[in-house]
Scaffold this motif. Structure first.
Motif, short mmCIF file in Angstrom:
data_model
loop_
_atom_site.label_atom_id
_atom_site.label_comp_id
_atom_site.label_asym_id
_atom_site.label_seq_id
_atom_site.Cartn_x
_atom_site.Cartn_y
_atom_site.Cartn_z
N SER A 136 0.35 -1.79 -0.24
CA SER A 136 0.37 0.10 0.21
C SER A 136 0.63 1.23 0.19
CB SER A 136 -0.49 -0.32 0.98
OG SER A 136 -0.35 0.32 2.39
N GLY A 137 0.55 2.47 -0.68
CA GLY A 137 1.04 3.45 -0.95
C GLY A 137 1.23 3.92 1.14
N ALA A 138 0.99 3.75 1.86
CA ALA A 138 1.27 3.79 3.21
C ALA A 138 2.49 3.34 3.42
CB ALA A 138 0.60 3.71 4.32
N ALA A 153 0.49 -5.88 13.30
CA ALA A 153 -0.76 -6.11 13.19
C ALA A 153 -1.23 -6.73 12.29
CB ALA A 153 -2.13 -5.35 14.41
N ARG A 154 -1.67 -7.47 11.95
CA ARG A 154 -2.95 -7.55 10.33
C ARG A 154 -4.12 -7.83 11.00
NH1 ARG A 154 -0.28 -8.76 6.05
NH2 ARG A 154 -1.69 -9.69 5.13
N PRO A 155 -5.28 -7.30 10.01
CA PRO A 155 -6.86 -8.08 10.10
C PRO A 155 -7.03 -8.93 10.12
CG PRO A 155 -6.58 -6.27 8.70
CD PRO A 155 -5.36 -6.40 9.00
N VAL A 156 -8.00 -8.97 10.86
CA VAL A 156 -8.13 -11.16 10.35
C VAL A 156 -9.43 -11.13 9.62
CG1 VAL A 156 -8.29 -11.52 12.61
CG2 VAL A 156 -10.27 -10.88 12.40
N ASN A 180 -3.28 3.64 9.85
CA ASN A 180 -2.24 4.16 7.92
C ASN A 180 -2.33 3.05 6.76
OD1 ASN A 180 -1.22 6.90 7.20
ND2 ASN A 180 1.31 6.42 7.25
N ALA A 181 -1.91 2.42 7.72
CA ALA A 181 -1.96 1.09 6.60
C ALA A 181 -2.97 0.59 6.04
CB ALA A 181 -0.85 0.02 7.42
N TYR A 182 -4.30 0.44 6.89
CA TYR A 182 -5.43 -0.21 7.07
C TYR A 182 -6.19 0.34 6.60
CZ TYR A 182 -2.34 -4.49 7.55
OH TYR A 182 -1.20 -5.55 7.07
N LEU A 183 -6.58 1.52 7.07
CA LEU A 183 -7.83 2.25 7.39
C LEU A 183 -6.76 3.94 6.77
CD1 LEU A 183 -8.99 0.57 10.34
CD2 LEU A 183 -10.30 1.26 8.47
#
Ligand SMILES: O=C(O)C(=O)C[C@]1(C(=O)O)C=C[C@@H](O)C=C1
Length: 362
Positions: A136-138, A153-156, A180-183
């Motif tokens: 991702s761009g983040a 951490a990674r989302p389930v 920033n990475a996922y949301l």
């Protein structure tokens, strides 16, 4: 504490609702069999209940290891409206804070699919596949940031359906890398606590909101843990203060103090901490340096310094210093007492905000 079955248990108020981190700190410091632990809506409410005598003690967040001071609490100690003149700190508690992203299960939202084109932020997809934040761009390395931090951490599950995030403002700053990475770009709403955030998400049956909150709040509100341990640092810790109302005999400010009543420090300064606030004459060169030098003069180790706006004039401040040592009532001597007496000569006003046992020294 011995319990008289005939008398009601003393009340301890804390920033609620239940399952807030402040609740955890309260349980760390007080037994629920000896005290009535009562959640209130804001940190201000905790101060008000202690000042009015409605509660015996209060518990408030003060500082986070990675995100710094809780400014709401500092402002209440600064007390620019003179609402809380008798509040002092009498204890502290350290709580390891592991944040989770809480939401409704994905299946809950199966009938409301969201397309990829609705997304912002680069790391979110709508297919149920979790896009790696590494692509991702983040977290893409750039010349300005050659080694961007990556979330551990990674989302389930797929977070694509999440359109709104709720949390306490302190929590955003503790989970920057994951968010920033996922949301990235998802709307954020500040609320009074992380457990309040979980409560609001539980009430939002669209499934489009999520909370940064605790695993305990997930259980209480029947929410799913969408990602666990999303804080930037594994050693993320928040320090809480136990506050109480100063007794009549306890004095501690430059305007009202009977100097003879300033107490004495006992042996073992390092096992106690003291919080003092003071204001200075900003027009007078050296007034801050001279105020701080008073503590050095009496061999007192300053462990932190904070400032908040004075409320009197722009760019004038109220300073908060924390130091190792103890001020005790009714005894004449001791380095903290001497330092406080010496402050009269160099600062505009000061206030003793409590001395308590240093929990880090145990
Ligand atoms: O929101 C909560 O659960 C709180 O108890 C408040 C609070 C804080 O103000 O620092 C406590 C711990 C975490 O650092 C995040 C929020």
């Amino acid at each position: 504490m011995s319990e008289d079955p005939g008398s009601p248990k003393p009340i301890v108020t804390f920033l609620g609702p239940v399952a807030s981190y402040t609740h955890q700190a309260t349980l760390d410091a007080f037994s629920s069999s000896d005290f009535t632990l009562t959640p209130v809506v804001t940190i201000d409410d905790v101060f008000a209940s202690v000042q009015s005598g409605t509660s015996h003690r209060g518990v408030v967040p003060f500082e986070n290891s990675s995100n710094g001071s809780v400014v709401f609490t500092l402002d209440l100690f600064a007390d620019l409206q003179h609402k809380y003149p008798d509040i002092i700190v009498c204890g502290e508690s350290y709580i390891a804070v592991q944040h989770c992203l809480l939401g409704h299960p994905d299946s809950h939202h199966a009938s409301h699919p969201i397309s990829v084109s609705e997304r912002t932020g680069g790391s979110r997809v709508g297919s149920g596949v979790i896009e790696s934040p590494l692509s991702s761009g983040a977290v893409t390395p750039t010349s300005a940031i050659p080694n961007p931090q990556k979330p551990t951490a990674r989302p389930v599950g797929d977070l694509a359906r999440i359109k709104k995030l709720y949390s306490h403002p302190q929590a955003w700053g503790q989970c920057k890398i994951f968010l920033n990475a996922y949301l990235k770009g998802v709307e954020r709403q500040d609320v009074s606590s992380t457990s309040r955030a979980a409560q609001l998400v539980a009430e939002d049956l669209t499934g489009e909101s999520a909370a940064v909150s605790s695993v305990i709040a997930a259980k209480i509100h029947g929410l799913e843990v969408l990602a666990r341990g999303i804080e930037d640092r594994g050693d993320n810790t928040t320090r809480f203060f136990v506050i109480r109302k100063r007794a009549e005999a306890e004095v501690g400010d430059a305007t009202s103090v009977d100097r003879k009543e300033i107490g004495k420090d006992e042996q073992g300064e390092g096992d106690w901490k003291t919080l003092v606030s003071f204001t200075i004459d900003h027009a007078n060169p050296g007034s801050l340096a001279h105020s701080l030098a008073v503590f050095e003069k009496y061999g007192l180790n300053l462990t932190s310094i904070n400032t908040r706006p004075s409320g009197v004039e722009n760019w004038n401040y109220i300073f908060f210093v924390e130091l190792k040592g103890r001020r005790e009532e009714g005894i004449e001597d001791g380095p903290v007492n001497k330092a406080l007496k010496s402050l009269y000569g160099v600062c505009r006003s000061w206030r003793w905000l409590g001395s308590w046992e240093n929990r880090l020294a145990r």
